[in-house]
Every structure is written in C-alpha cells, then in structure tokens.
Design a protein around this motif. Structure first.
Motif, short mmCIF file in Angstrom:
data_model
loop_
_atom_site.label_atom_id
_atom_site.label_comp_id
_atom_site.label_asym_id
_atom_site.label_seq_id
_atom_site.Cartn_x
_atom_site.Cartn_y
_atom_site.Cartn_z
N LEU A 125 5.06 1.67 3.03
CA LEU A 125 4.53 0.31 3.14
C LEU A 125 4.23 -0.05 4.59
O LEU A 125 3.25 -0.75 4.88
CB LEU A 125 5.50 -0.69 2.52
N GLN A 126 5.04 0.43 5.52
CA GLN A 126 4.76 0.17 6.94
C GLN A 126 3.48 0.86 7.38
O GLN A 126 2.73 0.31 8.19
CB GLN A 126 5.93 0.63 7.80
N GLU A 127 3.21 2.04 6.87
CA GLU A 127 1.96 2.73 7.20
C GLU A 127 0.76 1.95 6.67
O GLU A 127 -0.25 1.83 7.36
CB GLU A 127 1.95 4.15 6.62
N VAL A 128 0.88 1.42 5.46
CA VAL A 128 -0.19 0.61 4.89
C VAL A 128 -0.37 -0.67 5.72
O VAL A 128 -1.50 -1.07 6.03
CB VAL A 128 0.10 0.28 3.41
N ALA A 129 0.72 -1.28 6.12
CA ALA A 129 0.66 -2.49 6.94
C ALA A 129 0.04 -2.19 8.30
O ALA A 129 -0.70 -3.01 8.85
CB ALA A 129 2.05 -3.09 7.12
N MET B 87 -4.14 -5.05 2.00
CA MET B 87 -3.56 -6.37 1.80
C MET B 87 -3.08 -6.54 0.35
O MET B 87 -2.00 -7.08 0.10
CB MET B 87 -4.58 -7.45 2.15
N ASP B 88 -3.89 -6.07 -0.59
CA ASP B 88 -3.51 -6.17 -2.00
C ASP B 88 -2.24 -5.37 -2.30
O ASP B 88 -1.38 -5.82 -3.06
CB ASP B 88 -4.65 -5.69 -2.89
N VAL B 89 -2.13 -4.18 -1.71
CA VAL B 89 -0.94 -3.35 -1.94
C VAL B 89 0.30 -4.05 -1.37
O VAL B 89 1.34 -4.11 -2.03
CB VAL B 89 -1.11 -1.95 -1.30
N PHE C 85 3.77 -5.64 -3.56
CA PHE C 85 5.17 -5.30 -3.36
C PHE C 85 6.00 -6.45 -2.82
O PHE C 85 7.15 -6.26 -2.43
CB PHE C 85 5.29 -4.05 -2.48
N GLY C 86 5.42 -7.64 -2.77
CA GLY C 86 6.16 -8.86 -2.48
C GLY C 86 6.88 -8.87 -1.15
O GLY C 86 6.28 -8.63 -0.10
N GLU D 200 7.79 -7.71 4.63
CA GLU D 200 8.66 -7.18 5.69
C GLU D 200 7.98 -6.02 6.41
O GLU D 200 8.07 -5.90 7.63
CB GLU D 200 9.98 -6.71 5.08
N ALA D 201 7.28 -5.16 5.68
CA ALA D 201 6.56 -4.05 6.30
C ALA D 201 5.49 -4.57 7.25
O ALA D 201 5.29 -4.03 8.34
CB ALA D 201 5.94 -3.15 5.24
#
Length: 133
Positions: free
Chosen positions: A57-61, A82-84, A88-89, A94-95
């Motif tokens: 998730l941090q990589e996506v962020a 952004m959608d991903v 994951f809420g 946080e990511a």
C-alpha cells in the motif's frame, strides 16, 4: 501461488518483492497494470500477505504522491492508485500519510535531499549527461 503456499512465507515475500519492483517502474502504463495486479493480490490473498500488505500500500501511495507526468496514462494511474488506497480504508490512508512524510525518492530506499547535494557534484552529473547526448 500465494494462497496455495501459505505454509511457505517466502512465497509471499517473493511476490511482494516482484510487485514492488513493478510499481517502481517509470512508465505510467506499466505502473497502472502493476497497481491493478497489486489490488487483486491484496484483495484475494490478504491473509497470506500479512505484514507485506502495508508495504504494498505504501508503494501504491508513493505512485500517487510522486507521479508528475501530465499524460492521460499518468492521470489514469493516479486515479487507480487513489481508488486502491480508498478501498483499503484506514490502512490506505496510513500508507498515504507515510508516503507523504517520506517525501521524494524510492520507498524503503535511500533518499537524496536536494539541499544536501554538493553543487559541484550536480554540475558534474549534468556535464556527464550532456556528454552522453
């Protein structure tokens, strides 16, 4: 692959490493496809991934935070990222906060701050790049 080998934690680590490498590519279309794949893996194999979910998730962020290209592919990549994260809420939020605090560079890798770089070093790199052209 990941779900069928839950007893072998190295399978999840290998899959996470491959996905992170794909997410770190420079081409927006490749990043887009990697985000789609990462989303599928996170949704279907969340139990097997465990601690690696936050890293992915941090990589996506990071992609959402640093994508600067104005091409349609880059815009689509940012939208999917952004959608991903929204899907994951709180984990996605946080990511994104972690990626925002880390600033530039590759997540988990060394960060080079512009203020800490020697101007002579920058000039030398620039000159070598111009020589290659």
């Amino acid at each position: 692959m990941i779900n069928s080998e839950m007893h072998a934690p190295f399978a999840a680590k290998d899959a996470c490493t491959c996905l992170k490498r794909r997410l770190q590519m420079d081409h927006p279309q490749k990043q887009y496809l990697a985000i789609i794949l990462t989303s599928k893996v996170l949704q279907e194999c969340h139990a097997a991934l465990g601690a690696f979910q936050g890293e992915l998730l941090q990589e996506v962020a990071y992609i959402l935070r640093t994508a600067r290209s104005s091409s349609p592919a880059a815009a689509r990549t940012r939208q999917v990222a952004m959608d991903v994260l929204r899907h994951f809420g709180s984990a996605g939020g946080e990511a994104y906060r972690v990626a925002r605090q880390q600033g530039g560079g590759v997540p988990g890798g060394p960060r080079i701050e512009a203020a800490n770089r020697d101007p002579a070093d920058i000039a030398a790199v620039r000159a070598s790049l111009l020589d290659e052209i």
